[in-house]
Design a protein around this motif. Structure first.
Motif, PDB file in Angstrom:
ATOM      1  N   LEU A   9      56.406  58.305 120.006  1.00  0.00           N
ATOM      2  CA  LEU A   9      57.466  59.303 120.154  1.00  0.00           C
ATOM      3  C   LEU A   9      58.770  58.655 120.607  1.00  0.00           C
ATOM      4  CD1 LEU A   9      55.465  62.238 121.815  1.00  0.00           C
ATOM      5  CD2 LEU A   9      56.276  62.097 119.455  1.00  0.00           C
ATOM      6  N   PHE A  10      58.680  57.681 121.512  1.00  0.00           N
ATOM      7  CA  PHE A  10      59.883  56.971 121.946  1.00  0.00           C
ATOM      8  C   PHE A  10      60.451  56.095 120.824  1.00  0.00           C
ATOM      9  CE2 PHE A  10      58.457  57.865 126.371  1.00  0.00           C
ATOM     10  CZ  PHE A  10      59.648  58.377 126.846  1.00  0.00           C
ATOM     11  N   VAL A  11      59.573  55.566 119.957  1.00  0.00           N
ATOM     12  CA  VAL A  11      60.037  54.809 118.784  1.00  0.00           C
ATOM     13  C   VAL A  11      60.818  55.718 117.845  1.00  0.00           C
ATOM     14  CG1 VAL A  11      59.280  53.619 116.686  1.00  0.00           C
ATOM     15  CG2 VAL A  11      58.242  53.038 118.881  1.00  0.00           C
ATOM     16  N   ILE A  12      60.293  56.932 117.620  1.00  0.00           N
ATOM     17  CA  ILE A  12      60.979  57.908 116.752  1.00  0.00           C
ATOM     18  C   ILE A  12      62.340  58.271 117.335  1.00  0.00           C
ATOM     19  CG2 ILE A  12      60.886  60.279 115.871  1.00  0.00           C
ATOM     20  CD1 ILE A  12      57.803  59.930 115.752  1.00  0.00           C
ATOM     21  N   LEU A  13      62.412  58.473 118.652  1.00  0.00           N
ATOM     22  CA  LEU A  13      63.697  58.758 119.296  1.00  0.00           C
ATOM     23  C   LEU A  13      64.670  57.601 119.101  1.00  0.00           C
ATOM     24  CD1 LEU A  13      62.525  60.347 122.697  1.00  0.00           C
ATOM     25  CD2 LEU A  13      63.656  61.525 120.797  1.00  0.00           C
ATOM     26  N   GLY A  14      64.150  56.363 119.137  1.00  0.00           N
ATOM     27  CA  GLY A  14      64.991  55.182 118.924  1.00  0.00           C
ATOM     28  C   GLY A  14      65.580  55.139 117.526  1.00  0.00           C
ATOM     29  N   LEU A  15      64.832  55.637 116.547  1.00  0.00           N
ATOM     30  CA  LEU A  15      65.348  55.675 115.170  1.00  0.00           C
ATOM     31  C   LEU A  15      66.561  56.594 115.046  1.00  0.00           C
ATOM     32  CD1 LEU A  15      61.967  55.857 113.189  1.00  0.00           C
ATOM     33  CD2 LEU A  15      63.441  53.852 113.501  1.00  0.00           C
ATOM     34  N   TYR A  16      66.657  57.576 115.940  1.00  0.00           N
ATOM     35  CA  TYR A  16      67.800  58.491 115.950  1.00  0.00           C
ATOM     36  C   TYR A  16      68.865  58.076 116.962  1.00  0.00           C
ATOM     37  CZ  TYR A  16      65.093  61.689 113.016  1.00  0.00           C
ATOM     38  OH  TYR A  16      64.388  62.239 111.981  1.00  0.00           O
ATOM     39  N   GLY A  17      68.747  56.858 117.454  1.00  0.00           N
ATOM     40  CA  GLY A  17      69.756  56.337 118.375  1.00  0.00           C
ATOM     41  C   GLY A  17      69.586  56.772 119.823  1.00  0.00           C
ATOM     42  N   ILE A  18      68.423  57.343 120.154  1.00  0.00           N
ATOM     43  CA  ILE A  18      68.152  57.773 121.529  1.00  0.00           C
ATOM     44  C   ILE A  18      67.183  56.771 122.153  1.00  0.00           C
ATOM     45  CG2 ILE A  18      67.300  59.631 123.007  1.00  0.00           C
ATOM     46  CD1 ILE A  18      67.886  61.568 120.683  1.00  0.00           C
ATOM     47  N   TYR A  19      67.684  56.002 123.088  1.00  0.00           N
ATOM     48  CA  TYR A  19      66.873  54.950 123.706  1.00  0.00           C
ATOM     49  C   TYR A  19      66.584  55.289 125.163  1.00  0.00           C
ATOM     50  CZ  TYR A  19      68.395  52.433 119.548  1.00  0.00           C
ATOM     51  OH  TYR A  19      68.652  52.070 118.255  1.00  0.00           O
ATOM     52  N   ALA A  20      65.367  55.019 125.576  1.00  0.00           N
ATOM     53  CA  ALA A  20      64.951  55.297 126.957  1.00  0.00           C
ATOM     54  C   ALA A  20      64.726  53.984 127.695  1.00  0.00           C
ATOM     55  CB  ALA A  20      63.673  56.131 126.977  1.00  0.00           C
ATOM     56  N   ASN A  21      65.028  54.006 128.973  1.00  0.00           N
ATOM     57  CA  ASN A  21      64.779  52.856 129.828  1.00  0.00           C
ATOM     58  C   ASN A  21      63.273  52.562 129.888  1.00  0.00           C
ATOM     59  OD1 ASN A  21      64.160  51.725 132.711  1.00  0.00           O
ATOM     60  ND2 ASN A  21      66.304  51.234 132.318  1.00  0.00           N
ATOM     61  N   GLN A  22      62.927  51.269 129.929  1.00  0.00           N
ATOM     62  CA  GLN A  22      61.519  50.876 129.941  1.00  0.00           C
ATOM     63  C   GLN A  22      60.761  51.472 131.122  1.00  0.00           C
ATOM     64  OE1 GLN A  22      59.379  49.189 127.882  1.00  0.00           O
ATOM     65  NE2 GLN A  22      61.032  49.428 126.393  1.00  0.00           N
ATOM     66  N   TRP A  23      61.462  51.616 132.262  1.00  0.00           N
ATOM     67  CA  TRP A  23      60.790  52.180 133.432  1.00  0.00           C
ATOM     68  C   TRP A  23      60.477  53.653 133.239  1.00  0.00           C
ATOM     69  CZ3 TRP A  23      58.022  50.346 137.148  1.00  0.00           C
ATOM     70  CH2 TRP A  23      58.175  49.007 137.533  1.00  0.00           C
ATOM     71  N   ILE A  24      61.348  54.355 132.523  1.00  0.00           N
ATOM     72  CA  ILE A  24      61.076  55.770 132.234  1.00  0.00           C
ATOM     73  C   ILE A  24      59.823  55.877 131.372  1.00  0.00           C
ATOM     74  CG2 ILE A  24      61.932  57.821 131.026  1.00  0.00           C
ATOM     75  CD1 ILE A  24      64.749  57.015 131.849  1.00  0.00           C
ATOM     76  N   ILE A  25      59.710  54.993 130.368  1.00  0.00           N
ATOM     77  CA  ILE A  25      58.531  55.001 129.494  1.00  0.00           C
ATOM     78  C   ILE A  25      57.275  54.701 130.301  1.00  0.00           C
ATOM     79  CG2 ILE A  25      57.440  53.898 127.500  1.00  0.00           C
ATOM     80  CD1 ILE A  25      60.260  53.327 126.423  1.00  0.00           C
ATOM     81  N   ARG A  26      57.357  53.708 131.204  1.00  0.00           N
ATOM     82  CA  ARG A  26      56.199  53.352 132.024  1.00  0.00           C
ATOM     83  C   ARG A  26      55.785  54.511 132.929  1.00  0.00           C
ATOM     84  NH1 ARG A  26      58.985  48.114 133.018  1.00  0.00           N
ATOM     85  NH2 ARG A  26      58.049  46.577 131.618  1.00  0.00           N
ATOM     86  N   ILE A  27      56.772  55.181 133.517  1.00  0.00           N
ATOM     87  CA  ILE A  27      56.473  56.299 134.417  1.00  0.00           C
ATOM     88  C   ILE A  27      55.788  57.429 133.656  1.00  0.00           C
ATOM     89  CG2 ILE A  27      57.540  58.141 135.794  1.00  0.00           C
ATOM     90  CD1 ILE A  27      59.646  56.036 136.659  1.00  0.00           C
ATOM     91  N   VAL A  28      56.283  57.734 132.449  1.00  0.00           N
ATOM     92  CA  VAL A  28      55.672  58.785 131.625  1.00  0.00           C
ATOM     93  C   VAL A  28      54.239  58.412 131.260  1.00  0.00           C
ATOM     94  CG1 VAL A  28      55.794  60.002 129.421  1.00  0.00           C
ATOM     95  CG2 VAL A  28      57.883  59.603 130.727  1.00  0.00           C
ATOM     96  N   CYS A  29      54.031  57.137 130.890  1.00  0.00           N
ATOM     97  CA  CYS A  29      52.690  56.670 130.529  1.00  0.00           C
ATOM     98  C   CYS A  29      51.738  56.737 131.716  1.00  0.00           C
ATOM     99  CB  CYS A  29      52.758  55.237 129.990  1.00  0.00           C
ATOM    100  SG  CYS A  29      53.542  55.091 128.366  1.00  0.00           S
ATOM    101  N   MET A  30      52.219  56.324 132.889  1.00  0.00           N
ATOM    102  CA  MET A  30      51.388  56.379 134.099  1.00  0.00           C
ATOM    103  C   MET A  30      51.044  57.822 134.449  1.00  0.00           C
ATOM    104  SD  MET A  30      50.758  53.346 135.563  1.00  0.00           S
ATOM    105  CE  MET A  30      50.789  53.443 137.346  1.00  0.00           C
ATOM    106  N   ALA A  31      52.018  58.716 134.280  1.00  0.00           N
ATOM    107  CA  ALA A  31      51.788  60.131 134.581  1.00  0.00           C
ATOM    108  C   ALA A  31      50.693  60.702 133.677  1.00  0.00           C
ATOM    109  CB  ALA A  31      53.079  60.918 134.418  1.00  0.00           C
TER     110      ALA A  31
END
Length: 382
Positions: free
Chosen positions: A210-232
């Motif tokens: 899902l974060f890869v798809i957002l990146g294709l539309y120019g929406i990038y998330a900080n790596q720590w945000i991704i890690r926090i979501v994954c941990m949650a």
């Protein structure tokens, strides 16, 4: 910038000047003479509600430890003062910060409500977090990378502190012999661990896609945000048995593979760090569960306590009316006064002296510690 006209027929120039001197540390004020008026120009304003949120944190921490409650009267008083301060500060002195404040407050509110509706947060903890977020000034948000949408770090720190408290308390209890890690428990948990790990890996792959798809539309998330979501999600999977049903897990893996094929992207992460974090989290859950319970005499049972699933299971076939249903060991299973009375009658009929309840954790301390740590970090790196 705010302008205020004061008539010299009502206020003397000397009194106006003295008043401006009193508030010179709060706002930058310039005086201009205009006929029978003095124009005061407020060009900046320092919003400092740190004293309020520190005081709120101390008061609620004491009441949560002493009484096991966060009182609504306390929260209401601080919330009203926070609303007034926000209206004055963001409405007149710092309108450019209002959008930033609303984004940070909105994220905190969303996370708190998710925790509340998943029965991980009590109502008092949720409301305390919202009032803390309201009182924290927007001009003191921590900047991480290129963004200052970071107030949710305070809540993440609060959850982390609570988690480590449980972990260290559990290890201490095991070392002191207060609790035991039996072979049967270890065997049962290892089976559940592998099931949780396989399930969590599928969900984490989907999140990464899902974060890869957002990146294709120019929406990038900080790596720590991704890690926090994954941990949650890993924590949620370890807690909720519904997310580990084989139909759900197989469906998630199928979705992962289909999306991966459509994007021409391997859906499974080869970064060992992601899996190490998940394994660490699940192992911590195993250790914590050994000290999650405490034995309480039936005569000492109180409204709001949560029975263990084992204790509630013993009551299911009883003819005594008003007994609680099977405990889910979360906030949905808090005892009412009527259920406490029924448990007393049930225990008397079976000569049972004590039952097992879920240990109460005063989370207000960790919420306060999270916000206070966030402020300390801001003070160091600003």
């Amino acid at each position: 910038m705010v302008k205020l006209l004061l008539s010299t027929e009502i206020y003397s120039e000397k009194n106006i000047k003295e008043t401006c001197d009193v508030y010179k540390d709060f706002a930058r004020i310039k005086m201009k003479r205009k006929d029978n008026y003095i124009e005061l120009i407020f060009s900046s304003c320092k919003y400092d509600s740190k004293v309020a949120f520190i005081l709120l944190g101390i008061i609620t921490s004491i009441s949560d430890v002493r009484d096991g409650r966060i009182y609504n009267k306390t929260l209401l008083g601080f919330a009203l003062s926070g609303i007034v301060l926000c209206v004055i500060y963001y409405g007149y002195f710092a309108r450019d910060l209002f959008g930033l404040f609303m984004i940070n407050f909105g994220i905190i509110a969303l996370i708190s409500l998710i925790l509340f509706y998943t029965h991980s947060f009590a109502g008092g903890d949720c409301k305390l977090t919202l009032v803390m977020a309201m009182l924290y000034p927007a001009n003191e948000y921590l900047v991480y990378g290129k963004t200052d949408v970071t107030l949710y770090f305070a809540l993440c720190l609060a959850i982390l502190y609570g988690y480590f408290y449980l972990l260290f308390f559990s290890i201490y209890s095991l070392v002191k012999g207060r609790t035991r890690l039996t072979r049967e428990y270890a065997k049962g948990y290892l089976e559940n661990f592998f099931k949780s790990f396989l399930s969590a890996s599928g969900y984490i792959c989907l999140i990464n896609l899902l974060f890869v798809i957002l990146g294709l539309y120019g929406i990038y998330a900080n790596q720590w945000i991704i890690r926090i979501v994954c941990m949650a999600f890993a924590w949620l999977v370890g807690k909720e048995s519904k997310l580990k049903k084989w139909q759900m897990v197989v469906g998630i893996y199928v979705i992962d593979i289909v999306i991966g094929l459509l994007l021409g992207f391997v859906p499974f992460s080869f970064n060992p760090e992601n899996y190490i974090l998940v394994i660490f989290l699940l192992l911590c859950q195993m250790t914590i569960r050994t000290s999650l319970y405490q034995e309480v005499k039936v005569c000492d049972l109180k409204r709001g306590m949560i029975l263990s699933s084992v204790s509630s299971m013993l009551m299911q076939n009883s003819r005594v009316r008003g007994l609680p249903p099977m405990s889910s060991e979360d906030l949905r299973s808090r005892l009412t006064e009527e259920q406490v009375d029924s448990i007393g009658r049930w225990a008397s009929s079976r000569n049972i002296i004590a039952v097992t309840v879920v240990r109460k954790i005063p989370f207000a301390i960790f919420i306060f510690a999270g916000f206070f740590s966030y402020f300390i970090i801001w003070g160091i790196v600003k």
